[in-house]
Design a protein around this motif. Structure first.
Motif, PDB file in Angstrom:
ATOM      1  N   LYS A  62       0.932  -1.296   0.160  1.00  0.00           N
ATOM      2  CA  LYS A  62      -0.044   0.112  -0.045  1.00  0.00           C
ATOM      3  C   LYS A  62       0.999   1.269   0.013  1.00  0.00           C
ATOM      4  CE  LYS A  62      -4.103   2.024   0.512  1.00  0.00           C
ATOM      5  NZ  LYS A  62      -5.310   1.799   0.210  1.00  0.00           N
ATOM      6  N   PRO A  63       1.947   1.374   0.909  1.00  0.00           N
ATOM      7  CA  PRO A  63       2.858   2.784   0.751  1.00  0.00           C
ATOM      8  C   PRO A  63       3.503   2.733  -0.300  1.00  0.00           C
ATOM      9  CG  PRO A  63       2.971   1.261   2.873  1.00  0.00           C
ATOM     10  CD  PRO A  63       2.295   0.466   1.922  1.00  0.00           C
ATOM     11  N   VAL A  64       3.781   1.710  -1.280  1.00  0.00           N
ATOM     12  CA  VAL A  64       4.524   2.000  -2.470  1.00  0.00           C
ATOM     13  C   VAL A  64       3.788   2.751  -3.284  1.00  0.00           C
ATOM     14  CG1 VAL A  64       5.561   0.457  -4.508  1.00  0.00           C
ATOM     15  CG2 VAL A  64       5.537  -0.514  -2.091  1.00  0.00           C
ATOM     16  N   ALA A  65       2.498   2.769  -3.435  1.00  0.00           N
ATOM     17  CA  ALA A  65       1.686   3.361  -4.363  1.00  0.00           C
ATOM     18  C   ALA A  65       1.893   4.918  -4.282  1.00  0.00           C
ATOM     19  CB  ALA A  65       0.153   3.105  -4.301  1.00  0.00           C
ATOM     20  N   ALA A  66       2.164   5.382  -2.898  1.00  0.00           N
ATOM     21  CA  ALA A  66       2.582   6.721  -2.999  1.00  0.00           C
ATOM     22  C   ALA A  66       3.646   7.050  -3.405  1.00  0.00           C
ATOM     23  CB  ALA A  66       2.324   7.242  -1.267  1.00  0.00           C
ATOM     24  N   VAL A  67       4.830   6.146  -3.151  1.00  0.00           N
ATOM     25  CA  VAL A  67       6.233   6.590  -3.615  1.00  0.00           C
ATOM     26  C   VAL A  67       6.238   6.643  -5.232  1.00  0.00           C
ATOM     27  CG1 VAL A  67       8.461   5.604  -3.635  1.00  0.00           C
ATOM     28  CG2 VAL A  67       7.076   5.486  -1.405  1.00  0.00           C
ATOM     29  N   LEU A  68       5.471   5.648  -5.732  1.00  0.00           N
ATOM     30  CA  LEU A  68       5.502   5.702  -7.244  1.00  0.00           C
ATOM     31  C   LEU A  68       4.642   6.599  -7.625  1.00  0.00           C
ATOM     32  CD1 LEU A  68       4.701   1.833  -7.879  1.00  0.00           C
ATOM     33  CD2 LEU A  68       7.185   3.123  -8.197  1.00  0.00           C
ATOM     34  N   THR A  69       3.663   7.300  -7.151  1.00  0.00           N
ATOM     35  CA  THR A  69       2.924   8.259  -7.448  1.00  0.00           C
ATOM     36  C   THR A  69       3.752   9.541  -7.591  1.00  0.00           C
ATOM     37  OG1 THR A  69       0.851   7.518  -6.933  1.00  0.00           O
ATOM     38  CG2 THR A  69       0.786   9.896  -7.362  1.00  0.00           C
ATOM     39  N   LEU A  70       4.296   9.648  -6.392  1.00  0.00           N
ATOM     40  CA  LEU A  70       5.086  11.075  -6.307  1.00  0.00           C
ATOM     41  C   LEU A  70       6.280  11.035  -7.177  1.00  0.00           C
ATOM     42  CD1 LEU A  70       5.515  13.631  -4.539  1.00  0.00           C
ATOM     43  CD2 LEU A  70       7.219  12.328  -3.068  1.00  0.00           C
ATOM     44  N   TRP A  71       6.834   9.998  -7.255  1.00  0.00           N
ATOM     45  CA  TRP A  71       8.319  10.200  -8.175  1.00  0.00           C
ATOM     46  C   TRP A  71       7.998  10.085  -9.668  1.00  0.00           C
ATOM     47  CZ3 TRP A  71      12.944  11.755  -7.465  1.00  0.00           C
ATOM     48  CH2 TRP A  71      13.087  12.082  -5.852  1.00  0.00           C
ATOM     49  N   THR A  72       6.746   9.574 -10.134  1.00  0.00           N
ATOM     50  CA  THR A  72       6.402   9.709 -11.352  1.00  0.00           C
ATOM     51  C   THR A  72       6.113  11.139 -11.735  1.00  0.00           C
ATOM     52  OG1 THR A  72       5.483   7.807 -11.407  1.00  0.00           O
ATOM     53  CG2 THR A  72       4.644   9.071 -13.239  1.00  0.00           C
ATOM     54  N   VAL A  73       5.502  11.960 -10.811  1.00  0.00           N
ATOM     55  CA  VAL A  73       5.177  13.328 -11.123  1.00  0.00           C
ATOM     56  C   VAL A  73       6.609  13.958 -11.031  1.00  0.00           C
ATOM     57  CG1 VAL A  73       4.050  15.444  -9.883  1.00  0.00           C
ATOM     58  CG2 VAL A  73       2.845  13.199 -10.106  1.00  0.00           C
ATOM     59  N   VAL A  74       7.639  13.911  -9.967  1.00  0.00           N
ATOM     60  CA  VAL A  74       8.787  14.685  -9.597  1.00  0.00           C
ATOM     61  C   VAL A  74       9.597  14.159 -11.047  1.00  0.00           C
ATOM     62  CG1 VAL A  74      10.898  14.662  -8.573  1.00  0.00           C
ATOM     63  CG2 VAL A  74       8.691  14.683  -7.140  1.00  0.00           C
ATOM     64  N   THR A  75       9.643  13.030 -11.458  1.00  0.00           N
ATOM     65  CA  THR A  75      10.507  12.799 -12.720  1.00  0.00           C
ATOM     66  C   THR A  75      10.165  13.519 -13.774  1.00  0.00           C
ATOM     67  OG1 THR A  75      11.025  10.522 -11.754  1.00  0.00           O
ATOM     68  CG2 THR A  75      11.355  10.835 -13.924  1.00  0.00           C
ATOM     69  N   THR A  76       8.611  13.446 -14.159  1.00  0.00           N
ATOM     70  CA  THR A  76       8.310  14.005 -15.327  1.00  0.00           C
ATOM     71  C   THR A  76       8.452  15.572 -15.217  1.00  0.00           C
ATOM     72  OG1 THR A  76       6.313  12.374 -15.453  1.00  0.00           O
ATOM     73  CG2 THR A  76       6.141  14.483 -16.599  1.00  0.00           C
ATOM     74  N   ALA A  77       8.361  16.066 -14.213  1.00  0.00           N
ATOM     75  CA  ALA A  77       8.637  17.608 -14.055  1.00  0.00           C
ATOM     76  C   ALA A  77       9.875  18.040 -14.174  1.00  0.00           C
ATOM     77  CB  ALA A  77       8.090  18.094 -12.673  1.00  0.00           C
ATOM     78  N   LEU A  78      10.719  17.243 -13.703  1.00  0.00           N
ATOM     79  CA  LEU A  78      12.203  17.545 -13.897  1.00  0.00           C
ATOM     80  C   LEU A  78      12.760  17.345 -15.177  1.00  0.00           C
ATOM     81  CD1 LEU A  78      13.780  15.482 -10.856  1.00  0.00           C
ATOM     82  CD2 LEU A  78      13.776  18.040 -10.937  1.00  0.00           C
ATOM     83  N   LEU A  79      12.226  16.082 -16.082  1.00  0.00           N
ATOM     84  CA  LEU A  79      12.586  16.222 -17.540  1.00  0.00           C
ATOM     85  C   LEU A  79      11.813  17.210 -18.167  1.00  0.00           C
ATOM     86  CD1 LEU A  79      11.912  12.405 -17.688  1.00  0.00           C
ATOM     87  CD2 LEU A  79      14.288  13.509 -17.799  1.00  0.00           C
ATOM     88  N   LEU A  80      10.730  17.589 -18.269  1.00  0.00           N
ATOM     89  CA  LEU A  80      10.133  18.860 -18.858  1.00  0.00           C
ATOM     90  C   LEU A  80      10.663  20.023 -18.668  1.00  0.00           C
ATOM     91  CD1 LEU A  80       6.320  17.925 -18.291  1.00  0.00           C
ATOM     92  CD2 LEU A  80       7.768  17.493 -20.309  1.00  0.00           C
ATOM     93  N   SER A  81      11.287  20.133 -17.338  1.00  0.00           N
ATOM     94  CA  SER A  81      12.007  21.305 -16.850  1.00  0.00           C
ATOM     95  C   SER A  81      13.284  21.746 -17.506  1.00  0.00           C
ATOM     96  CB  SER A  81      11.953  21.748 -15.362  1.00  0.00           C
ATOM     97  OG  SER A  81      12.984  20.582 -14.761  1.00  0.00           O
ATOM     98  N   GLY A  82      13.801  20.650 -18.103  1.00  0.00           N
ATOM     99  CA  GLY A  82      14.961  20.585 -18.727  1.00  0.00           C
ATOM    100  C   GLY A  82      16.327  20.143 -17.725  1.00  0.00           C
ATOM    101  N   ALA A  83      15.876  19.513 -16.654  1.00  0.00           N
ATOM    102  CA  ALA A  83      17.036  18.914 -15.689  1.00  0.00           C
ATOM    103  C   ALA A  83      17.760  17.870 -16.827  1.00  0.00           C
ATOM    104  CB  ALA A  83      16.442  18.285 -14.571  1.00  0.00           C
ATOM    105  N   GLU A  84      19.233  17.774 -16.120  1.00  0.00           N
ATOM    106  CA  GLU A  84      19.946  16.601 -16.833  1.00  0.00           C
ATOM    107  C   GLU A  84      19.507  15.372 -16.689  1.00  0.00           C
ATOM    108  OE1 GLU A  84      22.991  17.185 -18.513  1.00  0.00           O
ATOM    109  OE2 GLU A  84      22.933  19.342 -18.419  1.00  0.00           O
ATOM    110  N   TYR A  85      19.398  14.759 -17.675  1.00  0.00           N
ATOM    111  CA  TYR A  85      19.096  13.267 -17.655  1.00  0.00           C
ATOM    112  C   TYR A  85      19.737  12.391 -16.592  1.00  0.00           C
ATOM    113  CZ  TYR A  85      17.733   8.488 -18.737  1.00  0.00           C
ATOM    114  OH  TYR A  85      17.525   7.212 -18.752  1.00  0.00           O
ATOM    115  N   ALA A  86      21.018  12.783 -16.674  1.00  0.00           N
ATOM    116  CA  ALA A  86      21.883  11.850 -15.492  1.00  0.00           C
ATOM    117  C   ALA A  86      21.218  12.243 -14.113  1.00  0.00           C
ATOM    118  CB  ALA A  86      23.527  12.204 -15.875  1.00  0.00           C
ATOM    119  N   THR A  87      20.982  13.401 -13.940  1.00  0.00           N
ATOM    120  CA  THR A  87      20.594  13.744 -12.474  1.00  0.00           C
ATOM    121  C   THR A  87      19.346  13.089 -12.040  1.00  0.00           C
ATOM    122  OG1 THR A  87      21.658  15.895 -12.367  1.00  0.00           O
ATOM    123  CG2 THR A  87      19.702  15.744 -10.907  1.00  0.00           C
ATOM    124  N   VAL A  88      18.377  13.355 -13.292  1.00  0.00           N
ATOM    125  CA  VAL A  88      16.987  12.603 -12.889  1.00  0.00           C
ATOM    126  C   VAL A  88      16.939  11.099 -12.843  1.00  0.00           C
ATOM    127  CG1 VAL A  88      14.753  12.389 -13.937  1.00  0.00           C
ATOM    128  CG2 VAL A  88      16.109  14.463 -14.346  1.00  0.00           C
TER     129      VAL A  88
END
Length: 396
Positions: free
Chosen positions: A119-145
């Protein structure tokens, strides 16, 4: 100010007494203490040996064990997964036996066991899907993401292995630990002695953790009650690990070191498994002392709190590290947080950061603890919560 401190101290003391009084008398508190210690060992170990180094716009991971290999004994203190699997095997086999005696079918028992894990895994996956997408769209270095996402999701491998062993519990209740140990021995012999492909080592991902898990089953069967069992495991595991490191070329570090040719952990090697045997022996020897210490309300309340949020703590501790690191960048490159782990100065600075990391983790737990609590709603947990008359009593 003194009145505020005294009031807070009194409130904490009263809470601890209530938690102690609400705990079922039959509960083996040493089991919970060992589980809490294992979880906190992993968290502190990751915080100590994982550095996110800022290099321009890029963050990459580094380890103080690269530059200071003499710190390897630190990994001996904080690589506590074997104890977690020992406790997990004990609790799962005991729970399955009890459920079967009460007529609860296997699928219902397994569903309840896995609910709190995933059950707690869903929260982690949801948050990090959003964070990863936002970082990539903002132009963050792929290696950092990639570095950040890998760190955030790295605890999931442990849950997958643990869930697989939990599902196989009915088949493992009578399995002797020497069988999976023999598998690890032969896999390492083929890999390191006869030149077999390195991918063969991934068989040890299951076999290696099966050893402490089946030791937990032996604990349930009453085969490890005598102190002699603990001493045999501690002394034989220590001697075997020392011999493997000194004469067989295994790394001294019990965690992975970036750039090293061989990792004792990914996948587990024979040295990691024998080291785990020593840890399990020590854990068994400490049971009576832990039961005595856990009679103190304050000590038990702290352990109960960790156990009630065990999966949340485990899943979010890397996120807490990364959130602290990212926030700290606003003030520039801070020692022990963004700098290369290349000396004792970094070690001292990282130790000073630990309270800040703990505070960040506490914030994560406060935000996402409900996911774990909901996942465990149908199961009896550490502390009994009394409800008004006419309603069922449950454990949380």
């Amino acid at each position: 100010m003194n009145g505020l401190v005294n009031g807070l101290t009194t409130a904490i003391r009263h809470t601890a007494v209530r938690v102690d009084a609400a705990t079922p008398a039959h509960r083996d508190r040493a089991v919970d203490a060992l589980r809490a210690g294992a979880i906190l060992g992993v968290v502190l170990g990751h915080w100590f040996v994982t550095a996110l180094v800022a290099d321009g716009r890029t963050l990459h991971t580094a380890s103080p064990l690269q530059q200071m290999p003499w710190l390897a004994p630190v990994s001996w203190m904080f690589q506590t997964l074997a104890v977690f699997f020992l406790v997990g095997g004990h609790v799962a086999t005991r729970g399955h036996t009890s459920s079967r005696a009460r007529g609860i079918p296997y699928h219902r028992w397994l569903r309840d066991r896995l609910a709190r894990l995933f059950k707690p895994v869903a929260a982690v996956l949801t948050l990090w899907t959003v964070v990863t997408t936002a970082l990539l769209l903002s132009g963050a270095e792929y290696a950092t993401v990639r570095t950040l996402a890998k760190l955030a999701l790295s605890p999931l491998w442990f849950l997958l292995v643990f869930a697989a062993l939990t599902a196989a519990t009915p088949l493992l209740t009578r399995l002797h630990p020497l069988w999976p140990l023999a598998v690890v021995l032969h896999v390492d012999l083929l890999r390191f002695g006869l030149g077999a492909p390195a991918r063969l080592g991934w068989l040890n991902l299951a076999a290696g953790w099966l050893v402490p898990y089946t030791l937990g089953a032996a604990w349930t069967r009453g085969e490890l009650e005598r102190r002699r069992s603990g001493w045999i495991l501690l002394l034989s595991g220590t001697a075997a690990t020392a011999a493997l490191v000194a004469w067989a070329g295994y790394p001294a570090s019990m965690v992975g070191v970036p750039g090293a040719g061989v990792s004792n952990l990914n996948p587990p090697t024979l040295a990691a498994v024998t080291f785990g045997l020593a840890q399990c022996g020590l854990a068994l020897l400490l049971r009576d002392r832990l039961r005595t210490v856990m009679r103190r309300p304050a000590a038990w309340a702290a352990v109960a709190l960790v156990n009630l949020s065990a999966m949340t703590v485990f899943l979010w501790h890397q996120t807490a590290l990364m959130a602290t690191t990212a926030t700290g960048l606003l003030a520039g490159r801070l020692p022990g947080l963004h700098t290369a782990p290349d000396g004792l100065g970094w070690v001292a600075a990282r130790l000073a950061w630990l309270p800040v990391l703990a505070l960040a983790l506490a914030v994560c737990c406060a935000a996402f603890r409900s996911w774990e609590r909901d996942g465990a709603r149908r199961r009896s947990r550490v502390v009994r919560t009394h409800r008004p008359a006419g309603k069922d009593v449950r454990h949380v």
